[in-house]
Write an enzyme that holds these catalytic residues in place. Structure first.
Site, mmCIF file in Angstrom:
data_model
loop_
_atom_site.group_PDB
_atom_site.id
_atom_site.type_symbol
_atom_site.label_atom_id
_atom_site.label_comp_id
_atom_site.label_asym_id
_atom_site.label_seq_id
_atom_site.Cartn_x
_atom_site.Cartn_y
_atom_site.Cartn_z
ATOM 1 N N ASP A 82 28.260 41.620 -33.440
ATOM 2 C CA ASP A 82 26.958 41.116 -33.891
ATOM 3 C C ASP A 82 26.352 42.109 -34.898
ATOM 4 O OD1 ASP A 82 24.732 39.427 -33.847
ATOM 5 O OD2 ASP A 82 23.794 40.476 -32.150
ATOM 6 N N GLU A 134 25.585 36.804 -43.711
ATOM 7 C CA GLU A 134 24.153 36.456 -43.605
ATOM 8 C C GLU A 134 23.506 36.468 -44.979
ATOM 9 O OE1 GLU A 134 21.786 38.185 -40.441
ATOM 10 O OE2 GLU A 134 19.950 38.064 -41.629
ATOM 11 N N GLY A 181 13.824 39.334 -31.009
ATOM 12 C CA GLY A 181 12.857 39.881 -30.059
ATOM 13 C C GLY A 181 12.066 38.811 -29.326
HETATM 14 O O1 G3H Z 1 20.163 41.156 -33.218
HETATM 15 C C1 G3H Z 1 19.740 41.827 -32.301
HETATM 16 C C2 G3H Z 1 20.320 41.743 -30.943
HETATM 17 O O2 G3H Z 1 19.328 41.301 -30.056
HETATM 18 C C3 G3H Z 1 20.933 43.022 -30.525
HETATM 19 O O3 G3H Z 1 19.971 43.909 -30.079
HETATM 20 O O4 G3H Z 1 20.677 45.931 -31.311
HETATM 21 O O5 G3H Z 1 19.116 46.101 -29.368
HETATM 22 O O6 G3H Z 1 21.524 45.542 -29.005
HETATM 23 P P1 G3H Z 1 20.345 45.479 -29.921
HETATM 24 P P1 13P Z 2 16.952 36.905 -29.837
HETATM 25 O O1 13P Z 2 16.212 38.199 -29.930
HETATM 26 O O2 13P Z 2 16.066 35.755 -30.196
HETATM 27 O O3 13P Z 2 17.606 36.710 -28.533
HETATM 28 O O4 13P Z 2 18.114 36.928 -30.961
HETATM 29 C C1 13P Z 2 19.339 37.536 -30.705
HETATM 30 C C2 13P Z 2 20.187 37.651 -31.919
HETATM 31 O O5 13P Z 2 19.962 37.057 -32.942
HETATM 32 C C3 13P Z 2 21.362 38.528 -31.815
HETATM 33 O O6 13P Z 2 22.017 38.653 -33.035
HETATM 34 ZN ZN ZN Z 3 20.757 38.583 -34.738
#
Ligand code: G3H
Ligand code: 13P
Ligand code: ZN
Length: 309
Positions: A82, A134, A181
């Site tokens: 991700d 993206e 978030g």
């Molecule tokens: O895109 C954001 C996701 O919620 C991942 O969050 O970078 O705190 O693991 P994180």
């Molecule tokens: P949320 O914060 O809405 O759960 O989004 C998660 C996300 O896009 C991870 O890449």
């Molecule tokens: Zn994301």
């Protein structure tokens, strides 16, 4: 059971008018909960790992846990990076056995985004790995990158064909008003479905990805707040909007914050109800049950991916 890339998953999802849930994994309980829910409902899923998750849990542990899910359950899933920030992290994950990666070049200029995305695609495709790119920025927090609501840029539909053609990406994350978030909207939630529609028109049968797609369920926010939490004003994307997006070009819906909320609600409730509890298994089991129920709810009510594995 089957670790796959996202190609067939998205093809079927597009044709079937549903979406695949991409759930962020950070520990064993979360992985188990997703695997159990997906297994019970015979739904394909994407387990996705952020740079923050790799830092917290160490990639070796997450990889081994994903492998355990593969052996333990009958789910069909992709293991996805991700928000890969650069070529190096994408390469590391591909070399590590991930079946899909995201290269997030949205902070770069259009040309630089194309260059890095194309480089990742070339490396990935030679190895049978699919790539998400993206275009357009989401407001909110991603690891160390903060984008304020004013900076958030909707995706420009005029750019999508050129981006996809020149990079060779397999799917595209676009910005239509969602954000990362638990605080997504200050007033009435609004998404730019007109942009999604136009992108879908310009890229026929091409899978679109929605980040920042948690719904921030009132049920879990209320449990957290009733048990010592302080999440005033939390708000997410209404489920009917996500359902609508899933019937359009959106084939992947990213969910992280909802998992965090369900998990935290479980921990807080158990510890408040019985302050004598100090066995982590007691409160983590409740957290895991909550996440399993949440994922089942997403599959049946929001994604429409039940029995599509
Ligand atoms: O895109 C954001 C996701 O919620 C991942 O969050 O970078 O705190 O693991 P994180
Ligand atoms: P949320 O914060 O809405 O759960 O989004 C998660 C996300 O896009 C991870 O890449
Ligand atoms: Zn994301």
């Amino acid at each position: 059971m089957a670790l796959v890339n996202t190609k067939e998953m998205f093809k079927k999802a597009y044709a079937g008018g549903y979406a695949i849930g991409a759930f962020n994994i950070n520990n064993m309980e979360i992985i188990q909960a997703i695997a159990e829910a997906a297994g019970e409902l015979n739904s394909p899923v994407i387990l996705q790992v952020s740079a923050g998750a790799r830092k917290y849990a160490k990639s070796e542990y997450l990889k081994a846990l994903a492998r355990a899910a593969e052996l333990d359950s009958k789910i069909e899933f992709a293991l996805h990076l991700d928000h890969g920030a650069d070529f190096e992290i994408c390469k590391a994950c591909i070399d590590d056995g991930f079946t899909s990666v995201m290269i997030d070049g949205s902070r770069f200029s259009f040309e630089d985004n194309i260059a890095v995305t194309k480089k990742v695609c070339e490396y990935a495709h030679e190895r049978g790995i699919t790539v998400e790119g993206e275009l357009g920025k989401l407001a909110g927090v991603e690891d160390d990158v903060k984008v304020s609501a004013e900076d958030a840029l909707y995706t420009d539909p005029n750019e999508v064909e050129e981006f996809v053609t020149r990079t060779g990406v397999d799917s595209l994350a676009i910005a239509i008003g969602t954000s990362h978030g638990a605080y997504k909207f200050k007033s009435e939630p609004k998404l730019r479905f007109d942009i999604l529609e136009e992108v879908g028109r310009r890229l026929p049968e091409f899978p679109i990805v929605l980040h920042g797609a948690s719904s921030v369920s009132k049920e879990y926010v209320d449990i957290i707040n009733a048990n010592g939490g302080a999440l005033g004003g939390a708000m997410g994307v209404p489920e009917d909007m996500l359902r609508k997006a899933a019937t359009m070009a959106v084939c992947k819906i990213n969910i992280d914050s909802d998992i965090r909320l369900a998990f935290t609600a479980g921990v807080r409730k158990v510890l408040t109800d019985d302050p004598s509890v100090f066995d982590p298994r007691t409160y983590l089991a409740e957290a895991r049950n909550n996440v399993r129920d949440l994922v089942k709810h997403k599959i049946t009510t929001v994604l429409g991916s039940e029995n599509k594995a």
